[in-house]
Design a protein around this motif. Sequence first.
Motif, short mmCIF file in Angstrom:
data_model
loop_
_atom_site.label_atom_id
_atom_site.label_comp_id
_atom_site.label_asym_id
_atom_site.label_seq_id
_atom_site.Cartn_x
_atom_site.Cartn_y
_atom_site.Cartn_z
N ASP A 181 -16.60 -7.01 -2.30
CA ASP A 181 -15.64 -8.02 -2.77
C ASP A 181 -15.48 -9.11 -1.71
OD1 ASP A 181 -15.18 -6.86 -5.15
OD2 ASP A 181 -13.44 -5.69 -4.49
N THR A 182 -15.48 -8.68 -0.45
CA THR A 182 -15.32 -9.64 0.65
C THR A 182 -16.55 -10.55 0.74
OG1 THR A 182 -14.08 -7.91 1.78
CG2 THR A 182 -14.77 -9.78 3.11
N LEU A 183 -17.73 -9.95 0.64
CA LEU A 183 -18.96 -10.75 0.75
C LEU A 183 -19.09 -11.76 -0.38
CD1 LEU A 183 -21.64 -8.05 1.67
CD2 LEU A 183 -20.38 -9.56 3.20
N LYS A 184 -18.61 -11.34 -1.54
CA LYS A 184 -18.74 -12.19 -2.73
C LYS A 184 -18.06 -13.54 -2.51
CE LYS A 184 -17.85 -11.90 -7.66
NZ LYS A 184 -17.04 -13.12 -7.65
N GLU A 185 -17.00 -13.52 -1.67
CA GLU A 185 -16.25 -14.77 -1.42
C GLU A 185 -17.17 -15.88 -0.93
OE1 GLU A 185 -12.66 -14.39 0.95
OE2 GLU A 185 -12.57 -12.26 0.42
N VAL A 186 -18.23 -15.51 -0.16
CA VAL A 186 -19.14 -16.53 0.36
C VAL A 186 -19.90 -17.20 -0.77
CG1 VAL A 186 -21.26 -16.86 1.73
CG2 VAL A 186 -19.42 -15.45 2.62
N PHE A 187 -20.28 -16.39 -1.77
CA PHE A 187 -21.10 -16.96 -2.84
C PHE A 187 -20.25 -17.61 -3.93
CE2 PHE A 187 -23.74 -13.85 -0.70
CZ PHE A 187 -24.80 -14.67 -0.35
N ASP A 188 -18.92 -17.50 -3.77
CA ASP A 188 -18.04 -18.23 -4.69
C ASP A 188 -17.89 -19.69 -4.24
OD1 ASP A 188 -17.72 -16.09 -6.33
OD2 ASP A 188 -15.85 -15.40 -5.40
N PHE A 189 -18.35 -19.99 -3.00
CA PHE A 189 -18.28 -21.37 -2.54
C PHE A 189 -19.31 -22.21 -3.29
CE2 PHE A 189 -16.41 -19.59 1.42
CZ PHE A 189 -15.25 -20.35 1.42
N PRO A 190 -19.05 -23.54 -3.41
CA PRO A 190 -20.06 -24.37 -4.08
C PRO A 190 -21.33 -24.47 -3.24
CG PRO A 190 -18.27 -25.71 -3.20
CD PRO A 190 -17.88 -24.28 -2.98
#
Length: 253
Positions: A59-68
């Motif tokens: 869940d934490t790593l996913k935050e990076v790929f939620d960026f544009p």
Amino acid sequence: MASTQVKIPTIDFCKSELKPNTLQWESTKFQVFEALQEFGCCEAIYDKVPNEIRECMFDTLKEVFDFPLSKLIEYREKPFHIYDGQIPLYGSVSSVDLVLLNSVETFSNTFWSNGNPNFSNVIKSYFEQIMELNDMMKNMVLESLWLKNYIDEFLNSNVFMSRITNYKVIKGENENKSALPSHTDSSYLTIIKQNQNGLQVLYKNGEWIELNHTSPNSYIVLSADVFMAWTNDRLISAQHRVVTKGDKDRLSI
Ligand SMILES: O=C(O)CCC(=O)C(=O)O
Ligand SMILES: [Fe+2]
């Protein structure tokens, strides 16, 4: 097609007395060398990553790929920090030394203007433990080659490269399709945790073997090009690929 016949060895690293010069160490070392010779890979069962880190990691790593995308491209400009957007629907972010506080902070300050202490903590704790597993396995390989006296020099000269990867799945378009083409890695060892199956290794009989985690404490370990060259081809550099399954995005670290 992936094979269901051949299984890669699962090796237990959880024994508390797993220290050099013990019987446990010798038998584990033997299994590691055999597995990397025969398959170029194994599954390691390793319980040193704290449960709370393991549980929230993806869940934490996913935050990076939620960026544009623009944010990820900006990241490419940093030295030793790579964003690879060459393959459609595949995004990966790499960095050296994410076990070091300043590297982790550079990483999180790149993505969040005031950093992200939770992200830094999760990444750092994860890699600290994975680096121990990595060092232990390299140590076992060197001992198997009768190079015990060179272990410290060897480990000190190694660079620890970290990569997080996101494979996007678009329903009706790329489920069950090749997401990362077949390749070998250019390192010594690669240690992978995936939030969903998809990783496969090519066995010498020509079949693709699925590399699935059999427990929450499971990690897939691949030997790579430098170990193959370094051991005069005694260890195999694992030819591997990723095929996305189902309809959910896949993350790996
Ligand atoms: O995502 C994975 O499981 C594997 C990634 C990989 O092979 C690589 O980054 O070289
Ligand atoms: Fe790879």
